[in-house]
Design a protein around this motif. Sequence first.
Motif, PDB file in Angstrom:
ATOM      1  N   ALA A   1     -69.296  23.627  15.183  1.00  0.00           N
ATOM      2  CA  ALA A   1     -70.234  24.499  15.892  1.00  0.00           C
ATOM      3  C   ALA A   1     -70.800  25.599  15.004  1.00  0.00           C
ATOM      4  O   ALA A   1     -71.814  26.211  15.341  1.00  0.00           O
ATOM      5  N   LYS A   2     -70.163  25.836  13.857  1.00  0.00           N
ATOM      6  CA  LYS A   2     -70.669  26.851  12.928  1.00  0.00           C
ATOM      7  C   LYS A   2     -71.906  26.368  12.171  1.00  0.00           C
ATOM      8  O   LYS A   2     -72.681  27.175  11.674  1.00  0.00           O
ATOM      9  N   VAL A   3     -72.066  25.048  12.085  1.00  0.00           N
ATOM     10  CA  VAL A   3     -73.186  24.510  11.303  1.00  0.00           C
ATOM     11  C   VAL A   3     -74.083  23.572  12.106  1.00  0.00           C
ATOM     12  O   VAL A   3     -75.204  23.287  11.695  1.00  0.00           O
ATOM     13  N   HIS A   4     -73.584  23.056  13.245  1.00  0.00           N
ATOM     14  CA  HIS A   4     -74.346  22.107  14.068  1.00  0.00           C
ATOM     15  C   HIS A   4     -74.878  22.836  15.305  1.00  0.00           C
ATOM     16  O   HIS A   4     -74.172  23.637  15.906  1.00  0.00           O
TER      17      HIS A   4
ATOM     18  N   ALA B   1     -69.086  16.288   5.025  1.00  0.00           N
ATOM     19  CA  ALA B   1     -70.158  15.295   4.909  1.00  0.00           C
ATOM     20  C   ALA B   1     -71.281  15.600   5.893  1.00  0.00           C
ATOM     21  O   ALA B   1     -72.464  15.437   5.573  1.00  0.00           O
ATOM     22  N   MET B   2     -70.930  16.034   7.099  1.00  0.00           N
ATOM     23  CA  MET B   2     -71.953  16.394   8.088  1.00  0.00           C
ATOM     24  C   MET B   2     -72.747  17.615   7.633  1.00  0.00           C
ATOM     25  O   MET B   2     -73.982  17.643   7.738  1.00  0.00           O
ATOM     26  N   ALA B   3     -72.036  18.620   7.124  1.00  0.00           N
ATOM     27  CA  ALA B   3     -72.726  19.821   6.644  1.00  0.00           C
ATOM     28  C   ALA B   3     -73.679  19.489   5.500  1.00  0.00           C
ATOM     29  O   ALA B   3     -74.773  20.057   5.406  1.00  0.00           O
ATOM     30  N   ASP B   4     -73.259  18.570   4.624  1.00  0.00           N
ATOM     31  CA  ASP B   4     -74.127  18.163   3.517  1.00  0.00           C
ATOM     32  C   ASP B   4     -75.416  17.531   4.025  1.00  0.00           C
ATOM     33  O   ASP B   4     -76.459  17.595   3.350  1.00  0.00           O
ATOM     34  N   ALA B   5     -75.342  16.909   5.211  1.00  0.00           N
ATOM     35  CA  ALA B   5     -76.510  16.212   5.756  1.00  0.00           C
ATOM     36  C   ALA B   5     -77.356  17.113   6.663  1.00  0.00           C
ATOM     37  O   ALA B   5     -78.417  16.686   7.125  1.00  0.00           O
ATOM     38  N   LEU B   6     -76.882  18.324   6.932  1.00  0.00           N
ATOM     39  CA  LEU B   6     -77.638  19.272   7.755  1.00  0.00           C
ATOM     40  C   LEU B   6     -78.392  20.247   6.849  1.00  0.00           C
ATOM     41  O   LEU B   6     -77.775  21.034   6.135  1.00  0.00           O
ATOM     42  N   PRO B   7     -79.713  20.248   6.853  1.00  0.00           N
ATOM     43  CA  PRO B   7     -80.477  21.078   5.906  1.00  0.00           C
ATOM     44  C   PRO B   7     -80.269  22.578   6.083  1.00  0.00           C
ATOM     45  O   PRO B   7     -80.439  23.334   5.132  1.00  0.00           O
ATOM     46  N   ASP B   8     -79.903  23.005   7.292  1.00  0.00           N
ATOM     47  CA  ASP B   8     -79.770  24.444   7.526  1.00  0.00           C
ATOM     48  C   ASP B   8     -78.320  24.866   7.692  1.00  0.00           C
ATOM     49  O   ASP B   8     -78.047  25.954   8.214  1.00  0.00           O
ATOM     50  N   ALA B   9     -77.369  24.054   7.237  1.00  0.00           N
ATOM     51  CA  ALA B   9     -75.949  24.368   7.418  1.00  0.00           C
ATOM     52  C   ALA B   9     -75.575  25.683   6.744  1.00  0.00           C
ATOM     53  O   ALA B   9     -74.887  26.531   7.333  1.00  0.00           O
TER      54      ALA B   9
ATOM     55  N   LEU C   1     -74.135  29.198   8.429  1.00  0.00           N
ATOM     56  CA  LEU C   1     -72.873  29.828   8.036  1.00  0.00           C
ATOM     57  C   LEU C   1     -73.083  31.290   7.660  1.00  0.00           C
ATOM     58  O   LEU C   1     -72.299  32.170   8.037  1.00  0.00           O
ATOM     59  N   GLU C   2     -74.131  31.549   6.912  1.00  0.00           N
ATOM     60  CA  GLU C   2     -74.411  32.927   6.506  1.00  0.00           C
ATOM     61  C   GLU C   2     -74.751  33.798   7.715  1.00  0.00           C
ATOM     62  O   GLU C   2     -74.321  34.956   7.796  1.00  0.00           O
TER      63      GLU C   2
END
Length: 280
Positions: A151-154, A253-261, A265-266
């Motif tokens: 939920a932090k990145v998706h 792997a999911m975070a790597d595929a999310l352009p705004d991950a 997080l920031e």
Amino acid sequence: MSDSPAARLQKLFEGHRLTPTQRRIAHCMVRGAAEVPFLSSVELADLAGVSQPSVTRFAVALGFDGYPALRRHLREVAPAERTVTEHEDAYNEYQQAVQGEIENLRQLSAMLADPSPVQEAGRLLAASTPLPVLGLRAASSQARGFAYFAAKVHPDVRLLDEGGSMMDDRIDAAVAAGASTLLCFALPRHPREVVETLERSRRAGLTVVTVADSAFAPVARHSDLLIPAPVGTGLAFDTACAPMLLGRVLLEAMADALPDAQARLEAFDVRAASRGLFVD
């Protein structure tokens, strides 16, 4: 692709339609790949908790004349001699459980030598909005841990960690909202409701990505992509260090595929700091 003894045994079983009892034998053999070539059919039956004739029928199902022929083949694809951990006999039962988990992590590491299944899973998870994450009973903590960090990145993660009559409604709602993939954590003992939910999810059009204790788990035939991570059985209750770590790998792997991950997080770090959420 990994060339470990366990991976070579796994390949031997691929493409065969095995009964539940035969899947149990296969799972047992993969877990003990270094020891199995030295076991008699009676010893293997005892280890797997099945009958000796079941072991014989299993060998025939794989295309061998009998168990002796299968064992000769196993000695070609597994190590030529037993691998014994130094001072193994001196370990108490708690240490043995830890050593078993260390071996499970080694198997997971060997499997990840081919990163393509995890990378494909990451792409599928990233592309699904919302992303339902299923885990019941023993697997609920794995699903909850994944969902918390995801939920932090998706943008929309939906945790399904309680069974019951509302499960179908929640699956339908996720599909209606645009979900394309469901992530499932499945650990022994495998609840019937998990199998039924995966069947329902695929009928609804979802692609099912599953983390399970074995490629021969009951959920395997209801999964589009299954990535195995063995559980420890040395204590009264199974231990699941490898499935937990695999969940974190899938997060990466999911975070790597999310352009705004990274941006997400920031932004979370900024909000957490302004709220004094964590103690330094």
